[in-house]
Design an enzyme around this catalytic site. Sequence first.
Site, PDB file in Angstrom:
ATOM      1  N   GLY A  61     -25.486  -7.375  18.249  1.00  0.00           N
ATOM      2  CA  GLY A  61     -24.969  -6.143  17.695  1.00  0.00           C
ATOM      3  C   GLY A  61     -23.816  -6.373  16.750  1.00  0.00           C
ATOM      4  O   GLY A  61     -23.563  -7.496  16.289  1.00  0.00           O
ATOM      5  N   PRO A  62     -23.048  -5.316  16.462  1.00  0.00           N
ATOM      6  CA  PRO A  62     -21.934  -5.425  15.522  1.00  0.00           C
ATOM      7  C   PRO A  62     -20.895  -6.461  15.928  1.00  0.00           C
ATOM      8  O   PRO A  62     -20.296  -7.120  15.058  1.00  0.00           O
ATOM      9  CB  PRO A  62     -21.336  -4.013  15.525  1.00  0.00           C
ATOM     10  CG  PRO A  62     -22.479  -3.129  15.910  1.00  0.00           C
ATOM     11  CD  PRO A  62     -23.285  -3.922  16.891  1.00  0.00           C
ATOM     12  N   GLU A 107     -27.083  -8.027  -0.298  1.00  0.00           N
ATOM     13  CA  GLU A 107     -28.304  -7.359  -0.762  1.00  0.00           C
ATOM     14  C   GLU A 107     -28.392  -6.037  -0.002  1.00  0.00           C
ATOM     15  O   GLU A 107     -28.701  -6.028   1.191  1.00  0.00           O
ATOM     16  CB  GLU A 107     -29.528  -8.235  -0.495  1.00  0.00           C
ATOM     17  CG  GLU A 107     -29.504  -9.568  -1.217  1.00  0.00           C
ATOM     18  CD  GLU A 107     -29.635  -9.433  -2.721  1.00  0.00           C
ATOM     19  OE1 GLU A 107     -29.985  -8.345  -3.206  1.00  0.00           O
ATOM     20  OE2 GLU A 107     -29.376 -10.432  -3.423  1.00  0.00           O
ATOM     21  N   CYS A 128     -35.821  -1.286   1.003  1.00  0.00           N
ATOM     22  CA  CYS A 128     -34.681  -1.002   0.127  1.00  0.00           C
ATOM     23  C   CYS A 128     -35.115  -0.623  -1.284  1.00  0.00           C
ATOM     24  O   CYS A 128     -34.430   0.131  -1.967  1.00  0.00           O
ATOM     25  CB  CYS A 128     -33.732  -2.204   0.093  1.00  0.00           C
ATOM     26  SG  CYS A 128     -34.487  -3.740  -0.502  1.00  0.00           S
TER      27      CYS A 128
END
Length: 486
Positions: free
Chosen positions: A210-211, A252, A286
């Site tokens: 996770g973060p 990106e 994206c």
Amino acid sequence: MTLLDSTTWHGKVYSDGWVRADGGDAAVLEPATGEEIGRTGIANAADITRAAARAAQAQRDWAATSYDKRAAVLRRAGRLWEEHAAEVGDWIIRETGSVPPKATLETDTAAQECYEAAALASHPLGEIIQSAQPRLSLARRLPVGVVGVISPFNVPIILGIRSVAPALALGNAVVLKPDPRTAVTGGVAIARIFEEAGLPPGVLHVLPGGPDAGEALVADPHVRLISFTGSTAAGRQVGQAAARHLKRVLLELGGNSALVVLDDADLDLAVSAGAWGSFLHQGQICMTTGRHLVHESLAEEYIGRLAEKAEHLPVGNPAREHVALGPIIDERQRDKIHSLVTSSVDAGATLVAGGTYENLFYRPTVLSGITPATPAYAHEVFGPVAPVLSFGDLDEAAKLAADSEYGLSLGILSRDVMKAMAFAERVPSGIVHINDQTVSDEAVAPFGGVAGSGNGPRLGGPAANLAAFTETQWVTVQGDITRYPF
């Protein structure tokens, strides 16, 4: 041989072999059914710290390995992607909700990324430069050291391997942190491929997390470069953290790409391109076509045909039936998509098709009657939504196309290629496709966006990958020590 036998990796991460993570483990869920299809380890900050230190040790020997031996590992990895394409493809379909052609694209591209990286290993790594003094002066490229890669859920293999493969080929070690939602295809598969290809222990670590794991990776002093693919909001945080630690970062990020349909475009082909650009992989790409800009002479018919196509596209479980769209990755993403659609309708847009869902299956959606302020037009939706806005002339079209915080991809449809080329110069974009929609990627091509879509560096192709995953060192050599006045 079964590559992804879960007994190998059940509840584990890859760090000098398959080991239990301090962060515990988590279920791997199939979004189409909600079924648990495996369990992987989840790394925390302590796991990242250990992996980065081990990677720094292993990298020195890997960098000293001759280029031909590094290339051989990458070639074997490419062959393994091909040999196990069906098995890995099944996991892509189930774990990410991909339709089979998109799964095939991922495995094919993964193989090609490894083959291109194998060729990169023998690429010239410097140049002799002029010097005003009697000495040999040269610039050479050296491995960065340890590269941290953070990859997202939507195209997990491609968006991981496009950094992992060239970084390894050039003598770097890699710590890869894939999104936990696609820990198998974005992590386990890559680890298993390189394990079977004979990559030395410690050179590659794969730790879903996770973060907290991501923050530890960016902050770790052993990691000198971060390659991040994800949302623009998260990318800004990664860039800020990397700047505090004075380390390079390749970003990106997101997009809201425009497909511009000029007045001379073939309408049938334009509608097909527009549908593919917006609805491929449920719009979770994206480069997805997020804005359809159509000349006013074609707009009404374009909207009608696009809506008709959307209404007839089958949506369902791609592992069990032949469909055009699979599920959204999770409820949070589905609810974000639906909120943008409903707020757009509330703001005056017309819902021409779609706008409904069942569980995680969201119908392909077409919106008309919009303005540049309409939420589903102004923001990246990351879902199967096609907002259509008309324009009167090229000046208006160029202004609308350029009016975005993003600058990733641009599609221009016209029978007059030179007119389209001239139009492209008026819209800031890292990628331009003339007579195609906005979604495309090749291992040999430099990929990246400008403005809110990225910070300038590119991935893909020898020149971009050399610049991305090496440092330049200036070296001078002379026969005798220079005599100085003091």
